[in-house]
Design an enzyme around this catalytic site. Structure first.
Site, short mmCIF file in Angstrom:
data_model
loop_
_atom_site.label_atom_id
_atom_site.label_comp_id
_atom_site.label_asym_id
_atom_site.label_seq_id
_atom_site.Cartn_x
_atom_site.Cartn_y
_atom_site.Cartn_z
N GLY A 114 -3.82 -2.19 -1.67
CA GLY A 114 -4.05 -1.31 -0.69
C GLY A 114 -3.73 -1.00 0.47
CB SER A 115 -0.33 -1.57 2.85
OG SER A 115 0.32 -1.22 1.88
CG ASN A 116 1.12 3.34 0.40
OD1 ASN A 116 1.54 3.75 1.34
ND2 ASN A 116 1.51 2.13 -0.08
CG LEU A 187 0.51 0.05 -11.16
CD1 LEU A 187 0.54 -1.45 -11.79
CD2 LEU A 187 1.71 0.58 -10.27
CG ASN A 204 2.42 8.91 -7.19
OD1 ASN A 204 1.13 7.69 -7.43
ND2 ASN A 204 3.42 8.46 -7.99
CG HIS A 206 8.37 6.46 -7.28
ND1 HIS A 206 7.45 6.38 -8.10
CD2 HIS A 206 9.72 5.77 -7.64
CE1 HIS A 206 8.41 4.76 -9.28
NE2 HIS A 206 9.51 5.14 -8.76
CG ASP A 247 6.84 8.53 -11.71
OD1 ASP A 247 5.81 8.20 -10.51
OD2 ASP A 247 7.37 7.31 -12.22
CD GLU A 276 5.13 3.40 -0.05
OE1 GLU A 276 5.69 3.95 -1.56
OE2 GLU A 276 5.10 2.50 -0.18
C1 GAR Z 1 3.29 0.97 -2.95
O1 GAR Z 1 5.00 0.83 -2.85
C2 GAR Z 1 4.04 3.07 -3.91
O2 GAR Z 1 4.60 3.46 -3.53
C3 GAR Z 1 3.97 2.24 -4.95
O3 GAR Z 1 3.39 0.89 -4.94
C4 GAR Z 1 2.64 0.48 -3.40
C5 GAR Z 1 1.18 0.35 -3.91
O4 GAR Z 1 1.58 -0.64 -2.09
N1 GAR Z 1 3.40 3.11 -6.10
C6 GAR Z 1 3.85 2.73 -7.18
O5 GAR Z 1 4.95 2.13 -7.60
C7 GAR Z 1 3.77 3.84 -8.26
N2 GAR Z 1 4.75 4.12 -9.89
P1 GAR Z 1 -0.14 -1.18 -1.17
O6 GAR Z 1 -0.75 -0.91 -2.53
O7 GAR Z 1 0.16 -1.89 -0.29
O8 GAR Z 1 -0.46 0.57 -0.97
#
Ligand code: GAR
Length: 292
Positions: A114-116, A187, A204, A206, A247, A276
């Site tokens: 969940g950093s984003n 996911l 989303n 990616h 995607d 990101e």
């Molecule tokens: C992120 O890097 C995002 O781009 C990726 O999951 C990570 C989640 O990181 N998403 C995918 O790969 C979707 N196909 P986070 O939980 O630290 O935000």
């Protein structure tokens, strides 16, 4: 035409359908009740009949649509709509102060650390125009749940069968008056029910430069490993609308970074994740400003 209405009224596809149903049923109910009253009144002169009928339906129609709007969950929309209509016709006083519009409600979908999600929450914490109203998660052990708890944001843990083959939890999203669904490391594939209800209102991120390195099974470190294995010179991030295909939706924004000779999936992922965090909250804000 429907898209124009969605933009004008700032509603998603599902809400527009509910509003149109309310108009249709409320309008029919008005005609029905109006005619019944006219039968009781038994007015003979045509002109007088027409005048009384018009007066009657002008009075009945707002009440009918307001009543019908309740089970359709559109009471808030119709109270505003009728108030605005009344003030345009000079029947009610326009509000003295400019109306404070409702903030745009975001539901964050995440499966991982969940950093984003955290960066997005930080960006909008004190923003009167945008509010993160829900964190939706398929993994009861995901780090994002701790973030939601700390930030006091309600959580919805979803179960696969209902999400993919049932009602996709639309009721819960509508209850939170969700305007925009933001996937931040989520996911599971978004089911058609949800895409139809929130078309062009699901985005989303990616961790690669789509259309390369996307599709089913391409997430997290797998993406970065594939980029390195193919000796790419650059990678990056793609922010895009979500449609029925993994995607695949229209690209909103891309940013790139170099892939270094000695990169591992982990070192590359850190550079991509920095992109990101830098861009996703900002791009969401720009997008929301375009809704207004
Ligand atoms: C992120 O890097 C995002 O781009 C990726 O999951 C990570 C989640 O990181 N998403 C995918 O790969 C979707 N196909 P986070 O939980 O630290 O935000």
């Amino acid at each position: 035409m429907f898209e124009k209405l969605q933009k004008k009224w700032k509603v998603n596809g599902l809400q527009l359908a509910l509003i149109l149903c309310t108009f249709a049923i409320g309008g029919s109910a008005t005609g029905f009740v109006g005619k019944k009253i006219m039968n009781v009144l038994q007015i003979q002169q045509d002109w007088l009949w027409a005048v009384v009928y018009i007066l009657l339906i002008t009075i009945i129609w707002p009440m009918a649509v307001l009543i019908v709007s309740i089970p359709f969950g559109q009471f808030r929309f119709f109270t505003n709509y009728i108030r605005k209509l009344g003030s345009k016709l000079g029947l009610v006083k326009a509000p003295a102060a400019p109306e404070v519009s409702e903030p745009v409600h975001i539901a964050l979908f995440a499966s991982g650390s969940g950093s984003n999600a955290q960066k997005i929450i930080d960006r909008f914490r004190n923003n009167p125009v945008v509010k993160v109203v829900l964190v939706v998660c398929n993994n009861p052990k995901a780090g994002v749940l701790e973030i939601a708890r700390k930030e006091q944001i309600p959580v919805l843990i979803i179960e696969k069968e209902r999400f993919l083959h049932g009602d996709a939890y639309l009721h819960e999203l509508i209850e939170k008056r969700t305007d925009l669904i933001v996937l931040a490391g989520f996911l599971w594939k978004i089911p058609p029910t949800m895409i139809n209800a929130y078309r062009d209102h699901i985005i989303n991120i990616h961790p690669a430069l789509l259309p390369k390195y996307g599709g089913q099974g391409m997430y997290g470190q797998r993406v970065h490993q594939a980029v390195i294995d193919n000796k790419e010179k650059e990678s990056g991030i793609t922010i895009h609308y979500v449609d029925e295909v993994y995607d695949n939706g229209k690209i909103i924004f891309r940013a790139s970074c170099a892939v270094r000779e000695n990169d591992t999936a982990v070192s590359l992922s850190q550079r991509v994740q920095a992109l990101e965090h830098e861009h996703y909250p900002r791009v969401i804000e720009t997008l929301i400003n375009q809704f207004q």
